[in-house]
Design a protein around this motif. Structure first.
Motif, PDB file in Angstrom:
ATOM      1  N   ASP A  28      42.465   7.756 100.898  1.00 43.84           N
ATOM      2  CA  ASP A  28      42.395   9.414 101.613  1.00 43.84           C
ATOM      3  C   ASP A  28      41.211   9.345 102.201  1.00 43.84           C
ATOM      4  OD1 ASP A  28      45.734   9.338 101.443  1.00 43.84           O
ATOM      5  OD2 ASP A  28      44.387  10.348  99.373  1.00 43.84           O
ATOM      6  N   SER A  45      47.805   5.823 102.310  1.00 41.73           N
ATOM      7  CA  SER A  45      47.465   7.184 102.566  1.00 41.73           C
ATOM      8  C   SER A  45      49.109   7.907 103.678  1.00 41.73           C
ATOM      9  CB  SER A  45      46.034   7.034 103.368  1.00 41.73           C
ATOM     10  OG  SER A  45      45.724   8.692 103.514  1.00 41.73           O
ATOM     11  N   ILE A  56      52.060   6.025  92.505  1.00 40.08           N
ATOM     12  CA  ILE A  56      51.335   6.904  93.460  1.00 40.08           C
ATOM     13  C   ILE A  56      51.556   6.090  94.765  1.00 40.08           C
ATOM     14  CG2 ILE A  56      49.411   7.980  94.857  1.00 40.08           C
ATOM     15  CD1 ILE A  56      48.119   8.002  91.614  1.00 40.08           C
ATOM     16  N   PRO A  57      52.086   6.410  96.021  1.00 45.53           N
ATOM     17  CA  PRO A  57      52.122   5.335  96.907  1.00 45.53           C
ATOM     18  C   PRO A  57      50.625   4.769  97.908  1.00 45.53           C
ATOM     19  CG  PRO A  57      52.956   7.278  97.581  1.00 45.53           C
ATOM     20  CD  PRO A  57      52.806   7.543  96.199  1.00 45.53           C
ATOM     21  N   LEU A 115      47.830   2.007  91.038  1.00 46.49           N
ATOM     22  CA  LEU A 115      48.279   3.228  92.097  1.00 46.49           C
ATOM     23  C   LEU A 115      49.747   3.160  91.849  1.00 46.49           C
ATOM     24  CD1 LEU A 115      46.369   2.984  95.717  1.00 46.49           C
ATOM     25  CD2 LEU A 115      46.957   4.574  93.925  1.00 46.49           C
ATOM     26  N   HIS A 148      50.871  13.862  95.018  1.00 49.12           N
ATOM     27  CA  HIS A 148      49.980  12.997  94.806  1.00 49.12           C
ATOM     28  C   HIS A 148      48.751  13.832  94.675  1.00 49.12           C
ATOM     29  CE1 HIS A 148      54.018  10.784  96.334  1.00 49.12           C
ATOM     30  NE2 HIS A 148      53.983  10.751  95.130  1.00 49.12           N
ATOM     31  N   ARG A 208      47.375  19.287 101.560  1.00 50.58           N
ATOM     32  CA  ARG A 208      46.525  18.317 101.633  1.00 50.58           C
ATOM     33  C   ARG A 208      45.578  17.829 102.579  1.00 50.58           C
ATOM     34  NH1 ARG A 208      47.771  13.493  98.513  1.00 50.58           N
ATOM     35  NH2 ARG A 208      47.641  11.520  99.713  1.00 50.58           N
ATOM     36  N   THR A 241      49.444  11.322  88.164  1.00 47.79           N
ATOM     37  CA  THR A 241      49.770  12.117  89.306  1.00 47.79           C
ATOM     38  C   THR A 241      49.293  13.540  88.941  1.00 47.79           C
ATOM     39  OG1 THR A 241      51.768  12.016  88.079  1.00 47.79           O
ATOM     40  CG2 THR A 241      51.592  10.444  90.113  1.00 47.79           C
ATOM     41  N   GLU A 289      52.059   7.519 103.548  1.00 50.09           N
ATOM     42  CA  GLU A 289      53.091   7.423 102.928  1.00 50.09           C
ATOM     43  C   GLU A 289      52.747   8.614 101.373  1.00 50.09           C
ATOM     44  OE1 GLU A 289      54.267   3.918 101.235  1.00 50.09           O
ATOM     45  OE2 GLU A 289      54.438   2.984 102.757  1.00 50.09           O
ATOM     46  N   ARG A 290      51.987   9.372 101.088  1.00 48.40           N
ATOM     47  CA  ARG A 290      51.787  10.466 100.196  1.00 48.40           C
ATOM     48  C   ARG A 290      51.731  11.633 100.012  1.00 48.40           C
ATOM     49  NH1 ARG A 290      45.744   7.176  99.061  1.00 48.40           N
ATOM     50  NH2 ARG A 290      47.159   5.147  98.782  1.00 48.40           N
TER      51      ARG A 290
END
Length: 595
Positions: free
Chosen positions: A164, A136, A132-133, A127, A143, A190, A105, A138-139
């Motif tokens: 991603d 994609s 890390i969720p 992950l 993250h 992001r 992270t 949910e991030r």
């Protein structure tokens, strides 16, 4: 930023697991970690064990490439073996990058390589251990971006919800552009970063893809002019391929219809003997390795090989360096070439006839005749080797009982030839179930079922009478699961996630593969797994149609028709076969593109 994991905590963890050398980092040739707040920091993640990932040439190229960029730095992580995963969970320790010991992270991006479908659950292990969720969607801003590349990025949908952005093509071209883009957006939101990445040719951002145009694969057109590594990380422990590794060319001109790599990695691009030799000299000096592997899909086809062998000769002799050619053709020339290499005098030689009869080899366009097989075996045993390993496939399109019987015929013929030369003549035959792959002429064909593959494998073993021949076949269940994901769509992501939650790990490793678990997951989620291995119509929309690998559908269809008629296509060095690359690139080395 969480900072590096405390040293005492790491020591306690490492003392509780086997092979702690997998997790300590500090290898010769790694690091140091670059300083600078404005650097884009990427952690390259290999979703398999350290010993496997350290043998992957791609990371050995991308790692120094990234470190050479003034705006970026690279570190590495590999999937921990289950004993370490358990220890990390028990202690609440997040997974760390080998170089800095920082959690993932702390990075701007984590970059996975997709080399094998049965490693997909290992992506989720990394992950999850990083906090890390999985998805994609949910991030959050805290993250890192999750990137992915490799051959799996050309049929990406089964893992698309987890990624991603995919990099479709050669990392030597894409990595600098992607990291420079992220450097310019350091501190941006992001969504802004993903939008900018989606604008780069060859980058596929699933969440933003609108279907308006295909994602075109990017290639390094001039390998001598492209980045190539002059340093390598020397592992802390024994790995699968423990040697200096140099890629001598990309692509293949032979056109085997079953071979995804040979179709996808076009056009042919060769490196010069001079640049390869200079690279090898530098790598030997900087690493201390005593073996060199010249890598490609068919190294014996490299035009620079004779010159390179001549240049290597004094260096090999003076420094007692061994040279290996991992990909030998089934012909007398390759055997004679191997006979001149001391490193290949030990053990046995490996060949891949792939099919047992001339007819079926014509179907798959293997380009190997019965006479060539005979000549290769004759030269092998006449030069003093005592054993050979032979690779075959079963379940190929149009396969008959006669084709399967031909596998044993070739094995028995090898024993007879060895006997004629008064050699021991041990033959080890390995038979893999055929998996139709995306972007090949067989992408529309049905895959043989588990029952069919088991019946054929058992039939081969029961028909084997020659004590000099040992024969093994791959687990049909693993072959089936590979086939499901090789031609799967994004609905399979739910199965990957659920299987992982039920304990699926290292599915490519027989000791951990649990097919009953996967069967239950597919049933519970209402997924018709067998449907993914069924035949497809040539007009059907395929899950990878939005990825342009450079080879046209018309070419694949022509090759499919020729396959079903058992008609071969010649090596494209002798004349362009119209795969689709002509006129689209200036690739240095391919004789049929604009140069």
């Amino acid at each position: 930023m969480q900072g590096a994991i405390e040293e005492g905590r790491l020591r306690r963890l490492l003392s509780s697991v086997k092979r702690p050398s997998r997790y300590i980092g500090g290898e010769w040739g790694s690091g140091p970690v670059k300083e600078g707040e404005d650097l884009v920091r990427i952690c390259y993640a290999f979703p398999d064990l350290y010993e496997v990932g350290m043998s992957y040439l791609g990371f050995q190229i991308l790692y120094p490439l990234t470190k050479s960029l003034p705006y970026a730095d690279a570190e590495r992580v590999y999937t921990p073996w289950p004993d370490m995963e358990a220890a990390m969970r028990d202690s609440g320790t997040p997974i760390w990058a080998l170089e800095s010991k920082r959690p993932l992270t702390d990075f701007d991006a984590v970059g996975f390589t997709l080399q094998y479908e049965l490693s997909y659950t290992n992506i989720l292990t990394i992950l999850d251990l990083a906090g890390i969720p999985f998805r994609s969607s949910e991030r959050g801003e805290e993250h890192p971006l999750i990137l992915a590349g490799g051959i799996g990025a050309l049929a990406p949908e089964p893992v698309a919800p987890f990624i991603d952005a995919f990099m479709v093509g050669d990392g030597e071209v894409l990595i600098p552009e992607v990291l420079k883009c992220l450097h310019g957006l350091k501190g941006a939101k992001r969504a802004e970063k993903l939008a900018a990445l989606a604008a780069i040719e060859g980058v596929y951002v699933p969440a933003l893809y609108d279907g308006s145009k295909k994602i075109r694969r990017r290639i390094a057109e001039d390998l001598d002019g492209a980045f190539y590594h002059t340093s390598m990380i020397v592992p802390n422990t024994g790995i699968v391929h423990d040697r200096v590794a140099v890629q001598v060319f990309k692509g293949c001109t032979r056109g085997c219809r079953f071979c995804q790599a040979g179709i996808i990695d076009r056009p042919l691009r060769e490196r010069s003997a001079e640049s390869v030799c200079e690279q090898v000299k530098g790598l030997l000096a900087s690493t201390g390795w005593e073996e060199v592997g010249l890598l490609s899909l068919a190294t014996c086809d490299w035009n620079g090989l004779p010159e390179a062998m001549e240049k290597f000769a004094p260096m090999l002799a003076d420094n007692q360096i061994k040279l290996s050619l991992p990909s030998l053709r089934v012909d007398a020339f390759s055997v004679n070439l191997a006979a001149g290499l001391e490193s290949m005098r030990k053990g046995g030689l490996t060949f891949a006839p792939e099919a047992g009869t001339q007819r079926l080899r014509d179907v798959i366009n293997k380009g190997v005749t019965d006479e060539a097989i005979e000549a290769a075996l004759d030269e092998t045993f006449s030069h003093g080797w005592d054993r050979v390993k032979l690779y075959f496939m079963m379940g190929l399109p149009t396969e008959t009982a006669e084709d399967l019987a031909g596998i044993l015929d070739i094995c028995n013929r090898a024993v007879s030839i060895a006997k004629r030369h008064k050699r021991r003549g041990d033959v080890n035959a390995s038979v893999a179930g055929f998996v139709p792959k995306a972007h090949t002429p067989f992408q529309w064909e049905a895959q043989a079922s588990i029952a069919e593959l088991r019946e054929r494998g058992r039939g081969l073993k029961s028909s084997l009478k020659n004590r000099k021949v040992s024969l093994s076949y791959h687990e049909p269940e693993q072959t089936f699961l590979e086939g499901v994901f090789a031609r799967g769509d994004s609905r399979l992501a739910a199965a990957v996630e659920e299987a992982w939650r039920r304990g699926a790990r290292f599915d490519g490793w027989t000791e951990y593969f649990n097919f009953d678990l996967w069967t239950a997951v597919f049933a519970d989620l209402g997924i018709d797994a067998a449907g993914y291995t069924a035949a497809r119509g040539v007009d059907d929309k395929l899950p990878w149609d939005h990825i342009d690998c450079g080879v046209t559908k018309d070419f694949l269809l022509r090759e499919r028709e020729k396959a079903l008629a058992a008609v071969t296509t010649g090596d494209c060095r002798g004349g362009c076969n119209g795969c689709g690359w002509q006129g689209r690139t200036k690739a240095k080395g391919c004789p049929h593109v604009e140069n």
